[in-house]
Enzyme design. Structure first.
Site, PDB file in Angstrom:
ATOM      1  N   HIS A  88      70.442 -72.447  73.937  1.00  0.00           N
ATOM      2  CA  HIS A  88      68.994 -72.254  73.874  1.00  0.00           C
ATOM      3  C   HIS A  88      68.285 -73.452  74.502  1.00  0.00           C
ATOM      4  O   HIS A  88      68.205 -74.528  73.909  1.00  0.00           O
ATOM      5  CB  HIS A  88      68.575 -72.088  72.416  1.00  0.00           C
ATOM      6  CG  HIS A  88      67.184 -71.562  72.242  1.00  0.00           C
ATOM      7  ND1 HIS A  88      66.651 -71.258  71.000  1.00  0.00           N
ATOM      8  CD2 HIS A  88      66.207 -71.265  73.134  1.00  0.00           C
ATOM      9  CE1 HIS A  88      65.417 -70.816  71.149  1.00  0.00           C
ATOM     10  NE2 HIS A  88      65.116 -70.825  72.436  1.00  0.00           N
ATOM     11  N   HIS A 143      69.604 -76.987  72.550  1.00  0.00           N
ATOM     12  CA  HIS A 143      70.478 -76.855  71.401  1.00  0.00           C
ATOM     13  C   HIS A 143      71.268 -75.561  71.512  1.00  0.00           C
ATOM     14  O   HIS A 143      71.078 -74.775  72.441  1.00  0.00           O
ATOM     15  CB  HIS A 143      69.679 -76.889  70.085  1.00  0.00           C
ATOM     16  CG  HIS A 143      68.727 -75.743  69.920  1.00  0.00           C
ATOM     17  ND1 HIS A 143      67.456 -75.727  70.454  1.00  0.00           N
ATOM     18  CD2 HIS A 143      68.875 -74.551  69.289  1.00  0.00           C
ATOM     19  CE1 HIS A 143      66.855 -74.596  70.165  1.00  0.00           C
ATOM     20  NE2 HIS A 143      67.694 -73.846  69.457  1.00  0.00           N
ATOM     21  N   ASP A 184      72.521 -72.141  69.155  1.00  0.00           N
ATOM     22  CA  ASP A 184      72.259 -71.382  67.933  1.00  0.00           C
ATOM     23  C   ASP A 184      73.529 -70.651  67.525  1.00  0.00           C
ATOM     24  O   ASP A 184      74.089 -69.861  68.308  1.00  0.00           O
ATOM     25  CB  ASP A 184      71.136 -70.363  68.165  1.00  0.00           C
ATOM     26  CG  ASP A 184      69.788 -71.035  68.382  1.00  0.00           C
ATOM     27  OD1 ASP A 184      69.442 -71.907  67.577  1.00  0.00           O
ATOM     28  OD2 ASP A 184      69.101 -70.691  69.350  1.00  0.00           O
ATOM     29  N   LYS A 244      74.857 -91.681 103.481  1.00  0.00           N
ATOM     30  CA  LYS A 244      74.593 -92.852 102.632  1.00  0.00           C
ATOM     31  C   LYS A 244      73.119 -92.850 102.259  1.00  0.00           C
ATOM     32  O   LYS A 244      72.247 -92.882 103.129  1.00  0.00           O
ATOM     33  CB  LYS A 244      74.954 -94.150 103.364  1.00  0.00           C
ATOM     34  CG  LYS A 244      74.862 -95.373 102.454  1.00  0.00           C
ATOM     35  CD  LYS A 244      75.240 -96.642 103.174  1.00  0.00           C
ATOM     36  CE  LYS A 244      75.301 -97.811 102.193  1.00  0.00           C
ATOM     37  NZ  LYS A 244      74.075 -97.961 101.389  1.00  0.00           N
ATOM     38  N   GLU A 279      70.302 -94.271 106.771  1.00  0.00           N
ATOM     39  CA  GLU A 279      71.001 -95.555 106.765  1.00  0.00           C
ATOM     40  C   GLU A 279      72.395 -95.484 107.363  1.00  0.00           C
ATOM     41  O   GLU A 279      72.875 -96.439 107.965  1.00  0.00           O
ATOM     42  CB  GLU A 279      71.073 -96.095 105.337  1.00  0.00           C
ATOM     43  CG  GLU A 279      71.536 -97.540 105.262  1.00  0.00           C
ATOM     44  CD  GLU A 279      71.444 -98.102 103.853  1.00  0.00           C
ATOM     45  OE1 GLU A 279      71.806 -99.277 103.661  1.00  0.00           O
ATOM     46  OE2 GLU A 279      71.010 -97.378 102.941  1.00  0.00           O
TER      47      GLU A 279
END
Length: 471
Positions: free
Chosen positions: A37, A43, A45, A182, A326
């Site tokens: 849920h 959480h 259930d 990178k 880069e």
């Protein structure tokens, strides 16, 4: 009996939510469901068929698989039997709003059912074994696995794994090598357990609170326990910008952090998987780790799992140069993950030379910079000594000059911290060598001085003593 669903129905508007209104059922079989849920708080259930309804508990970290670890279970209202099959989106503004997925379902044996203790054995596809739920006070219960773990080799999620580092090098060729882009950001290792994420820097600093937009990654991982390796990157005009990231690295106010997370959000670029569901992957090959990482399907607005390219390193390097990136990181396909070491199995190949340097002092500027920083005296550690590598004076804007000077002034000292290399200028204001900066540069002279360095920003994820001579 009908009253058992009154609390459930009172909390819901069935003209808006797709959840079933439900009727009391007959108890011909004992069934259970575990639902993932993703609501206000992630959480799971747990719902057990009993007395014609589903007796329900919210379990913040999921059904425990290890008998050494109990889990909190908060009892909620009974749900109708139709909830055994319910999954979908509960609309915003409704009770329990969020996504509901079926994690597992099956049947169970009842060994004991009392007001304060429930003992059962689950027979599901993912949830199996003997468990007890016991009440601790109010709505709070605990859930405990009574059986030995199904997988006796399963280990708990480690608290820390040192990130593997890359050496500077040239393109090694295509046979047996893969290539990644990178990214110009800060390294971060993500520890995810029970749908919650903990982000750690290279210096073992917990940086989770600084990047709230990455918190939902825990929900995306779901019930898995994982350690992810990656780079936090800030994009500007489609390109990584370390200077833009600076604005996120130094915030302490919660209000500022939330505001900047909306205005200048970061992206977590995930490139490795170090731990999965109780098992270390450090000894597995790069290729196998990336295959397992791909199965997690971790791609969204705030996080991505960029592709890696087997072979054709020259082509990818050229493409990164054309895009203003880069460079690339070459990774040997059969390379294990070696924590905390610069391995020859990972090579960074840059379009421009860049390095980290330690700030050991500064000089005043003139003209428009009169009374402010003109240049930083920089260096690196070699054989335990701080080696002076010259000065960097370009790459600053007014705001950054002011910020850096405010950080340096409290670090003032009388003596020269540089104990090796060329002597700094006589007018240098020396400071304790506690700040680390990133620079790009042309090359290095024979005496170890960086030529034409340009300042990119300060780093708080790298310790000064870890800054060595540029490769």
């Amino acid at each position: 009996m009908a009253d058992r669903l009154d609390r459930y129905r009172a909390k819901r508007d069935f003209e808006e939510t797709p959840e079933p209104a439900g009727e009391i059922g007959s108890e011909e079989a004992l069934r259970f469901v575990v639902q993932e849920h993703s609501a206000r708080a992630m959480h799971w259930d747990l719902r057990l068929e009993h007395g014609g309804t589903l007796v329900s508990w919210a379990i913040p970290k999921g059904i425990p698989v290890d008998p050494k670890k109990n889990g909190l279970a908060v009892q909620t209202e009974d749900h109708p039997l139709e909830y055994l099959d319910f999954h979908g989106e509960i609309p915003a503004g409704n009770y329990g709003a969020g996504t509901m997925k079926i994690f597992d379902r099956g049947t169970y044996e009842m060994h004991k059912w009392r007001d304060k203790e429930v003992m059962v054995t689950f027979h599901g596809e993912r949830v199996r074994g003997k468990y007890v739920l016991f009440k601790t006070g109010g709505k709070n219960w605990m859930i405990h696995r009574m059986d030995p773990p199904e997988d006796p080799t399963r280990a708990p999620l480690p608290e820390w794994v040192d990130p593997m580092l890359a050496r500077q090098g040239e393109l090694p060729g295509d046979e047996g090598w893969a290539y990644e882009i990178k990214w110009d950001g800060i390294r971060a290792v993500a520890y995810v357990e029970g749908g919650r994420i903990r982000l750690m820097s290279r210096r073992k600093s917990n940086i989770t609170a600084g990047y709230p937009e990455l918190a939902p990654l825990g929900r995306a991982v779901g019930a898995h326990e994982v350690i992810l390796d990656g780079e936090i990157v800030s994009f500007e005009n489609g390109l990584p910008s370390f200077q833009r990231l600076q604005g996120r690295m130094n915030l302490t106010s919660e209000a500022q952090i939330r505001r900047m997370a909306t205005r200048e959000p970061v992206v977590y670029m995930i490139f490795d998987l170090l731990f999965l569901d109780g098992h270390s992957l450090l000894d597995q090959t790069y290729e196998d780790r990336r295959r397992l990482l791909a199965k997690l399907e971790l791609t969204d607005t705030a996080w991505q799992t960029p592709a890696y390219h087997v072979g054709n390193g020259a082509g990818l390097l050229a493409a990164t140069k054309a895009q203003g990136l880069e460079g690339v990181v070459a990774k040997r396909l059969n390379c294990p993950y070696v924590p905390g070491r610069r391995s020859p199995g990972w090579l960074k190949v840059k379009n421009v030379r860049s390095t980290e340097v330690v700030v050991g002092g500064w000089t005043y500027g003139d003209g428009g910079r009169s009374g402010r920083i003109g240049a930083l005296a920089i260096g690196f550690y070699e054989d335990g000594e701080l080696y002076h590598a010259g000065r960097v004076g370009s790459g600053f804007n007014d705001a950054e000059l002011k910020r850096v000077q405010a950080l340096l002034e409290p670090l003032a000292r009388e003596t020269n911290p540089f104990t090796a290399g060329p002597k700094p200028e006589k007018v240098t204001m020396f400071v304790e060598p506690r700040l680390v900066a990133s620079v790009v540069y042309g090359d290095m002279t024979r005496d170890g001085t960086l030529r034409h360095p340009v300042y990119k920003g300060l780093r708080d994820d790298i310790a000064p003593e870890d800054v060595g001579r540029p490769d």
